[in-house]
Enzyme design. Structure first.
Site, mmCIF file in Angstrom:
data_model
loop_
_atom_site.group_PDB
_atom_site.id
_atom_site.type_symbol
_atom_site.label_atom_id
_atom_site.label_comp_id
_atom_site.label_asym_id
_atom_site.label_seq_id
_atom_site.Cartn_x
_atom_site.Cartn_y
_atom_site.Cartn_z
ATOM 1 C CE LYS A 87 -4.435 0.769 2.261
ATOM 2 N NZ LYS A 87 -5.165 0.602 3.520
HETATM 3 O O1 G3P Z 1 -7.641 1.347 5.302
HETATM 4 C C1 G3P Z 1 -7.999 2.547 4.695
HETATM 5 C C2 G3P Z 1 -9.386 3.030 5.047
HETATM 6 O O2 G3P Z 1 -10.311 2.004 4.906
HETATM 7 C C3 G3P Z 1 -9.490 3.800 6.328
HETATM 8 O O3 G3P Z 1 -10.800 3.952 6.763
HETATM 9 O O4 G3P Z 1 -12.414 4.501 8.548
HETATM 10 O O5 G3P Z 1 -10.035 5.256 8.780
HETATM 11 O O6 G3P Z 1 -11.547 6.321 7.118
HETATM 12 P P1 G3P Z 1 -11.222 5.079 7.858
#
Ligand code: G3P
Length: 217
Positions: A87
């Site tokens: 990533k």
């Molecule tokens: O892993 C990346 C993403 O899914 C993060 O999500 O909930 O931290 O905005 P969030």
């Protein structure tokens, strides 16, 4: 649409996997920190454990932000297991690194994507996945799913092979709307996946069937 789980929590990964619907896992530094994983060796071991639990792509995020640092880290992460997807953040050196990694057989997931322009750069660099963060877009007063629709449309008309991975999912409705929008993958917290199960009429209907079944024994 593939289902990935967005967590570094092994119990949650096991629970989703046992449901039989899990195609992969995504993590990020915040999710690793939440599990208390510290130090390079412990982090690498944790990724290895996840890869051994789930038969599918597992995204592991670099923390370097310069071209050489990203490549060095990416190669170490990719050596952990064949299912590791590196990533890489949507920054200038990240795009350059994705180009090199894709040309050298290392799968990538371009993260922190918030616009169609960024998604075009990901695809041009040859990323395996692009991760638009739809929940964070919603949080800022826009419609994240509209970005999924737009990116999917652009990739289809342009013939880009990068897969659209909807990230930052907040609820079951996000998953449904991403499926409608043509997302290739949705990476979700466990509670959003489990939320898809729920409908009050299912519970009421099952209670009635079980009650009536007593009359048949
Ligand atoms: O892993 C990346 C993403 O899914 C993060 O999500 O909930 O931290 O905005 P969030």
């Amino acid at each position: 649409m593939k289902f990935f789980i967005d967590t570094a929590n092994l119990d949650q990964i096991r629970e989703a996997n046992e449901l039989g619907i899990l195609d992969g896992v995504t993590t990020n530094p915040s999710l690793m920190a939440k599990e208390g994983i510290k130090g390079e060796q412990a982090i690498f071991q944790h990724y290895k454990t996840i890869c051994e639990l789930v038969d599918g792509d597992v995204s592991a995020e670099v923390i370097s932000t310069d071209y050489k640092g990203i490549l060095d880290e990416a190669q170490k992460l990719a050596d952990i297991h064949p299912n590791i997807v590196v990533k890489v953040p949507m920054i200038k050196d990240g795009v350059k690194a994705i180009k090199w990694l894709s040309e050298n057989g290392i799968k990538t997931n371009c993260t922190l994507v918030f616009s169609a322009g960024q998604a075009i750069l990901c695809a041009k660099a040859g990323a395996t996945y692009v991760s638009p963060f739809i929940g964070r877009i919603d949080d800022s007063g826009w419609d994240g799913v509209q970005l999924i629709e737009q990116v999917k449309h652009i990739y289809t008309v342009q013939g880009f092979e990068t897969k659209v991975l909807a990230a930052s999912i907040r609820n079951p409705n996000h998953i449904i709307r991403c499926a409608e929008a043509g997302a290739d993958v949705c990476t979700c917290p466990l509670d959003s996946i489990m939320g898809l199960l729920k409908h009050p009429l299912t519970d009421i209907g099952l209670a009635k069937f079980l009650e009536d079944a007593k009359k048949t024994v």
